[in-house]
Design an enzyme around this catalytic site. Structure first.
Site, mmCIF file in Angstrom:
data_model
loop_
_atom_site.group_PDB
_atom_site.id
_atom_site.type_symbol
_atom_site.label_atom_id
_atom_site.label_comp_id
_atom_site.label_asym_id
_atom_site.label_seq_id
_atom_site.Cartn_x
_atom_site.Cartn_y
_atom_site.Cartn_z
ATOM 1 N N TRP A 14 0.828 -1.195 -0.035
ATOM 2 C CA TRP A 14 -0.163 0.154 0.057
ATOM 3 C C TRP A 14 0.841 1.334 0.099
ATOM 4 O O TRP A 14 0.673 2.567 0.024
ATOM 5 C CB TRP A 14 -0.976 0.014 1.201
ATOM 6 N N LYS A 15 2.174 0.981 0.155
ATOM 7 C CA LYS A 15 3.121 2.412 0.186
ATOM 8 C C LYS A 15 2.480 3.264 1.312
ATOM 9 O O LYS A 15 1.962 2.800 2.174
ATOM 10 C CB LYS A 15 3.216 2.945 -1.202
ATOM 11 N N GLY A 171 4.448 1.945 -10.937
ATOM 12 C CA GLY A 171 3.571 2.923 -11.125
ATOM 13 C C GLY A 171 3.518 3.642 -12.385
ATOM 14 O O GLY A 171 3.095 4.867 -12.419
ATOM 15 N N GLY A 232 1.295 -2.870 -6.248
ATOM 16 C CA GLY A 232 1.257 -1.555 -5.534
ATOM 17 C C GLY A 232 -0.139 -0.917 -5.782
ATOM 18 O O GLY A 232 -1.356 -1.459 -5.160
ATOM 19 N N GLY A 233 -0.649 0.060 -6.774
ATOM 20 C CA GLY A 233 -1.668 0.652 -6.856
ATOM 21 C C GLY A 233 -2.922 -0.132 -7.171
ATOM 22 O O GLY A 233 -3.884 0.177 -6.227
HETATM 23 P P1 13P Z 1 2.576 -0.575 -9.006
HETATM 24 O O1 13P Z 1 2.056 -1.828 -8.937
HETATM 25 O O2 13P Z 1 1.949 0.493 -8.603
HETATM 26 O O3 13P Z 1 3.219 -0.347 -10.509
HETATM 27 O O4 13P Z 1 3.598 -0.620 -7.823
HETATM 28 C C1 13P Z 1 4.539 -1.786 -7.887
HETATM 29 C C2 13P Z 1 5.373 -1.732 -6.586
HETATM 30 O O5 13P Z 1 6.175 -1.028 -6.424
HETATM 31 C C3 13P Z 1 4.831 -2.729 -5.387
HETATM 32 O O6 13P Z 1 5.996 -2.902 -4.583
#
Ligand code: 13P
Length: 259
Positions: A14-15, A171, A232-233
Protein backbone atom coordinates in the site's frame (compact mmCIF):
# COMPACT_ATOMS: atom_id res chain seq x y z
CA UNK A 1 -5.17 -28.14 -7.11
CA UNK A 2 -2.40 -26.72 -9.24
CA UNK A 3 0.51 -28.01 -11.28
CA UNK A 4 2.76 -25.15 -10.12
CA UNK A 5 6.10 -26.15 -8.63
CA UNK A 6 5.85 -23.45 -5.97
CA UNK A 7 2.83 -22.06 -4.11
CA UNK A 8 2.21 -18.55 -5.43
CA UNK A 9 2.16 -15.44 -3.24
CA UNK A 10 0.02 -12.38 -3.88
CA UNK A 11 1.36 -9.38 -1.96
CA UNK A 12 -0.18 -5.91 -1.84
CA UNK A 13 2.11 -2.98 -1.06
CA UNK A 14 0.00 0.00 0.00
CA UNK A 15 3.04 2.30 0.18
CA UNK A 16 2.06 5.65 1.83
CA UNK A 17 -1.67 5.24 1.27
CA UNK A 18 -4.74 4.64 3.45
CA UNK A 19 -5.82 5.58 6.98
CA UNK A 20 -6.74 3.10 9.71
CA UNK A 21 -10.52 3.27 9.14
CA UNK A 22 -9.95 2.64 5.43
CA UNK A 23 -7.78 -0.36 6.27
CA UNK A 24 -10.56 -1.79 8.44
CA UNK A 25 -13.14 -1.31 5.66
CA UNK A 26 -10.77 -2.91 3.17
CA UNK A 27 -10.43 -5.99 5.39
CA UNK A 28 -14.21 -6.45 5.48
CA UNK A 29 -14.45 -6.26 1.68
CA UNK A 30 -11.47 -8.56 1.16
CA UNK A 31 -12.80 -11.21 3.55
CA UNK A 32 -16.21 -11.10 1.84
CA UNK A 33 -14.68 -11.81 -1.57
CA UNK A 34 -11.93 -14.22 -0.60
CA UNK A 35 -12.30 -17.83 -1.80
CA UNK A 36 -12.49 -20.47 0.94
CA UNK A 37 -9.16 -21.82 -0.29
CA UNK A 38 -7.23 -18.98 -1.90
CA UNK A 39 -5.06 -20.13 -4.83
CA UNK A 40 -2.10 -18.17 -3.40
CA UNK A 41 -0.73 -16.99 -0.07
CA UNK A 42 -2.06 -13.46 0.38
CA UNK A 43 -0.15 -10.73 2.26
CA UNK A 44 -0.81 -7.01 2.68
CA UNK A 45 1.81 -4.38 3.49
CA UNK A 46 0.05 -1.30 4.93
CA UNK A 47 1.77 1.68 6.56
CA UNK A 48 3.30 0.93 9.96
CA UNK A 49 0.46 2.81 11.66
CA UNK A 50 -2.27 0.66 10.09
CA UNK A 51 -0.60 -2.69 10.83
CA UNK A 52 -2.39 -3.44 14.14
CA UNK A 53 -5.77 -2.37 12.73
CA UNK A 54 -5.39 -4.50 9.61
CA UNK A 55 -3.92 -7.51 11.44
CA UNK A 56 -6.82 -7.48 13.88
CA UNK A 57 -9.42 -7.08 11.13
CA UNK A 58 -7.91 -10.02 9.20
CA UNK A 59 -7.42 -12.31 12.23
CA UNK A 60 -8.76 -15.79 11.52
CA UNK A 61 -8.58 -15.24 7.74
CA UNK A 62 -5.80 -16.66 5.55
CA UNK A 63 -4.54 -13.14 4.77
CA UNK A 64 -1.34 -12.10 6.55
CA UNK A 65 0.20 -8.69 7.17
CA UNK A 66 3.75 -7.37 6.77
CA UNK A 67 5.83 -4.24 7.26
CA UNK A 68 7.18 -2.17 4.37
CA UNK A 69 10.62 -1.87 5.99
CA UNK A 70 12.59 -2.60 9.17
CA UNK A 71 15.87 -1.59 10.78
CA UNK A 72 18.72 -4.09 10.70
CA UNK A 73 19.46 -3.65 14.41
CA UNK A 74 17.25 -5.38 16.98
CA UNK A 75 16.84 -2.12 18.99
CA UNK A 76 18.66 1.11 19.74
CA UNK A 77 18.91 4.84 19.07
CA UNK A 78 17.40 4.91 15.55
CA UNK A 79 14.77 7.64 15.48
CA UNK A 80 11.91 6.95 13.13
CA UNK A 81 12.85 3.32 12.52
CA UNK A 82 11.02 0.11 13.40
CA UNK A 83 12.56 -3.20 14.48
CA UNK A 84 11.72 -6.77 13.52
CA UNK A 85 10.45 -7.47 17.05
CA UNK A 86 8.14 -4.44 16.87
CA UNK A 87 6.72 -5.66 13.56
CA UNK A 88 6.09 -9.12 15.00
CA UNK A 89 4.52 -7.57 18.09
CA UNK A 90 2.13 -5.53 15.90
CA UNK A 91 0.93 -8.66 14.07
CA UNK A 92 3.33 -8.94 11.10
CA UNK A 93 4.65 -12.19 9.66
CA UNK A 94 6.36 -10.63 6.63
CA UNK A 95 8.49 -7.62 5.71
CA UNK A 96 9.66 -5.94 2.50
CA UNK A 97 13.40 -5.29 2.21
CA UNK A 98 15.02 -2.95 -0.29
CA UNK A 99 12.00 -1.72 -2.21
CA UNK A 100 13.32 0.59 -4.94
CA UNK A 101 11.47 3.52 -3.33
CA UNK A 102 13.43 2.88 -0.09
CA UNK A 103 16.66 2.63 -2.10
CA UNK A 104 15.78 5.92 -3.86
CA UNK A 105 14.29 7.93 -0.96
CA UNK A 106 16.53 6.67 1.85
CA UNK A 107 19.76 5.75 0.07
CA UNK A 108 19.51 2.07 0.95
CA UNK A 109 22.51 0.16 -0.36
CA UNK A 110 22.64 -3.52 -1.33
CA UNK A 111 24.60 -4.21 1.87
CA UNK A 112 21.99 -2.53 4.04
CA UNK A 113 19.16 -4.37 2.29
CA UNK A 114 20.87 -7.71 2.90
CA UNK A 115 21.48 -6.77 6.57
CA UNK A 116 17.76 -6.05 6.90
CA UNK A 117 16.85 -9.40 5.34
CA UNK A 118 19.17 -11.17 7.78
CA UNK A 119 17.63 -9.30 10.73
CA UNK A 120 14.14 -10.25 9.56
CA UNK A 121 15.08 -13.93 9.23
CA UNK A 122 16.77 -13.96 12.65
CA UNK A 123 13.55 -12.62 14.21
CA UNK A 124 11.27 -15.08 12.42
CA UNK A 125 9.83 -12.72 9.80
CA UNK A 126 9.63 -13.69 6.13
CA UNK A 127 11.52 -11.08 4.08
CA UNK A 128 10.67 -10.29 0.46
CA UNK A 129 13.88 -8.82 -0.94
CA UNK A 130 13.14 -6.45 -3.82
CA UNK A 131 15.51 -6.13 -6.77
CA UNK A 132 15.29 -4.56 -10.21
CA UNK A 133 17.02 -2.33 -12.72
CA UNK A 134 16.27 1.30 -13.62
CA UNK A 135 15.28 2.38 -17.11
CA UNK A 136 18.78 3.72 -17.78
CA UNK A 137 20.36 0.47 -16.62
CA UNK A 138 18.10 -1.56 -18.91
CA UNK A 139 18.82 0.74 -21.87
CA UNK A 140 22.55 0.37 -21.19
CA UNK A 141 22.23 -3.43 -21.24
CA UNK A 142 23.15 -3.68 -17.55
CA UNK A 143 20.00 -5.44 -16.27
CA UNK A 144 21.63 -8.76 -15.43
CA UNK A 145 24.72 -7.08 -13.92
CA UNK A 146 22.47 -5.07 -11.61
CA UNK A 147 20.44 -8.12 -10.58
CA UNK A 148 23.62 -10.12 -10.06
CA UNK A 149 24.99 -7.43 -7.74
CA UNK A 150 21.73 -7.08 -5.81
CA UNK A 151 21.55 -10.80 -4.97
CA UNK A 152 25.30 -11.46 -4.60
CA UNK A 153 25.08 -11.67 -0.80
CA UNK A 154 21.52 -12.96 -0.52
CA UNK A 155 21.30 -15.31 2.47
CA UNK A 156 20.20 -18.89 1.90
CA UNK A 157 17.03 -19.38 3.90
CA UNK A 158 13.79 -21.10 2.92
CA UNK A 159 11.77 -18.27 4.54
CA UNK A 160 13.17 -15.66 2.14
CA UNK A 161 11.45 -14.60 -1.10
CA UNK A 162 12.60 -12.37 -3.95
CA UNK A 163 10.59 -9.78 -5.86
CA UNK A 164 11.75 -8.65 -9.29
CA UNK A 165 10.45 -5.10 -9.69
CA UNK A 166 11.96 -3.27 -12.65
CA UNK A 167 11.97 0.38 -11.58
CA UNK A 168 10.69 1.54 -14.99
CA UNK A 169 7.54 -0.56 -14.55
CA UNK A 170 6.59 0.69 -11.06
CA UNK A 171 3.59 3.00 -11.04
CA UNK A 172 4.06 3.78 -14.73
CA UNK A 173 1.42 1.54 -16.29
CA UNK A 174 4.26 0.07 -18.36
CA UNK A 175 4.26 -3.57 -17.25
CA UNK A 176 7.18 -5.78 -18.20
CA UNK A 177 6.08 -8.19 -20.89
CA UNK A 178 5.74 -11.77 -19.64
CA UNK A 179 8.90 -12.58 -21.68
CA UNK A 180 10.96 -9.78 -20.10
CA UNK A 181 9.78 -10.66 -16.58
CA UNK A 182 10.30 -14.40 -17.06
CA UNK A 183 13.80 -13.80 -18.46
CA UNK A 184 14.80 -11.86 -15.35
CA UNK A 185 13.25 -14.48 -13.05
CA UNK A 186 15.09 -17.27 -14.88
CA UNK A 187 18.35 -15.36 -14.65
CA UNK A 188 17.92 -14.85 -10.88
CA UNK A 189 17.06 -18.52 -10.33
CA UNK A 190 20.03 -19.72 -12.39
CA UNK A 191 22.41 -17.31 -10.71
CA UNK A 192 21.28 -18.34 -7.21
CA UNK A 193 21.28 -21.99 -8.23
CA UNK A 194 24.95 -21.73 -9.09
CA UNK A 195 25.82 -20.04 -5.79
CA UNK A 196 23.42 -21.70 -3.34
CA UNK A 197 22.57 -24.96 -5.08
CA UNK A 198 19.83 -26.14 -7.41
CA UNK A 199 17.44 -27.45 -4.72
CA UNK A 200 17.37 -24.06 -2.99
CA UNK A 201 16.91 -22.14 -6.24
CA UNK A 202 14.12 -24.49 -7.31
CA UNK A 203 12.19 -23.82 -4.11
CA UNK A 204 12.80 -20.04 -4.06
CA UNK A 205 9.70 -18.03 -4.87
CA UNK A 206 10.29 -15.01 -7.11
CA UNK A 207 7.43 -12.51 -7.40
CA UNK A 208 6.99 -9.96 -10.17
CA UNK A 209 6.06 -6.35 -9.40
CA UNK A 210 5.42 -3.34 -11.63
CA UNK A 211 2.01 -2.19 -12.89
CA UNK A 212 0.28 -5.54 -12.32
CA UNK A 213 -3.47 -5.18 -12.90
CA UNK A 214 -6.43 -7.53 -13.33
CA UNK A 215 -5.93 -7.11 -17.11
CA UNK A 216 -2.35 -8.38 -17.32
CA UNK A 217 -2.20 -10.71 -14.28
CA UNK A 218 -3.25 -13.94 -16.00
CA UNK A 219 -0.70 -13.66 -18.78
CA UNK A 220 2.10 -13.02 -16.26
CA UNK A 221 0.88 -15.71 -13.83
CA UNK A 222 0.93 -18.27 -16.63
CA UNK A 223 4.74 -18.11 -16.71
CA UNK A 224 6.30 -20.99 -14.77
CA UNK A 225 9.09 -18.79 -13.42
CA UNK A 226 6.72 -16.15 -12.00
CA UNK A 227 5.62 -17.28 -8.54
CA UNK A 228 3.34 -14.42 -7.60
CA UNK A 229 3.02 -10.66 -7.61
CA UNK A 230 3.96 -7.65 -5.50
CA UNK A 231 1.18 -5.23 -6.42
CA UNK A 232 1.14 -1.51 -5.66
CA UNK A 233 -1.68 0.65 -7.06
CA UNK A 234 -4.08 -2.17 -7.94
CA UNK A 235 -3.85 -3.60 -4.41
CA UNK A 236 -5.55 -0.48 -2.97
CA UNK A 237 -8.95 -1.63 -4.25
CA UNK A 238 -10.03 -4.96 -2.73
CA UNK A 239 -12.04 -5.89 -5.85
CA UNK A 240 -9.05 -5.37 -8.15
CA UNK A 241 -6.78 -7.21 -5.72
CA UNK A 242 -9.21 -10.15 -5.62
CA UNK A 243 -9.42 -10.14 -9.41
CA UNK A 244 -5.62 -10.45 -9.56
CA UNK A 245 -5.80 -13.35 -7.08
CA UNK A 246 -8.11 -15.09 -9.56
CA UNK A 247 -5.19 -15.25 -12.02
CA UNK A 248 -3.69 -18.03 -9.86
CA UNK A 249 -6.84 -20.15 -9.79
CA UNK A 250 -6.45 -23.43 -11.69
CA UNK A 251 -7.90 -22.91 -15.16
CA UNK A 252 -11.63 -23.40 -15.27
CA UNK A 253 -12.07 -22.99 -11.51
CA UNK A 254 -14.28 -20.31 -10.02
CA UNK A 255 -11.75 -17.97 -8.33
CA UNK A 256 -14.27 -17.30 -5.56
CA UNK A 257 -14.39 -21.00 -4.66
CA UNK A 258 -17.52 -23.04 -4.12
CA UNK A 259 -20.12 -21.32 -1.94
P1 13P B 1 2.60 -0.59 -8.97
O1 13P B 1 1.84 -1.91 -8.99
O2 13P B 1 1.76 0.56 -8.54
O3 13P B 1 3.34 -0.38 -10.24
O4 13P B 1 3.73 -0.74 -7.82
C1 13P B 1 4.54 -1.84 -7.82
C2 13P B 1 5.32 -1.85 -6.55
O5 13P B 1 6.20 -1.03 -6.35
C3 13P B 1 4.96 -2.85 -5.54
O6 13P B 1 5.91 -2.89 -4.52
Amino acid sequence: MSDRARRPVLAGNWKMHRLRAEAADYAVALRAGLPAEPPAEVVLFPSFLSIPTLAEALAGSPVEVGGQDLHAQPEGAHTGDVSAAQLLDAGCRWVLCGHSERRRDHGETDARVIAKARAALAAGLRPIVCVGESRDERRAGQTFDVLDRQVAELPEDPALLLAYEPVWAIGTGETATPEVAADAHRFLRERLGRRLGEPYACRLRILYGGSVTPDNASELAARADIDGFLVGGASLDPRRFLAILGAFAPSGADPRGTP
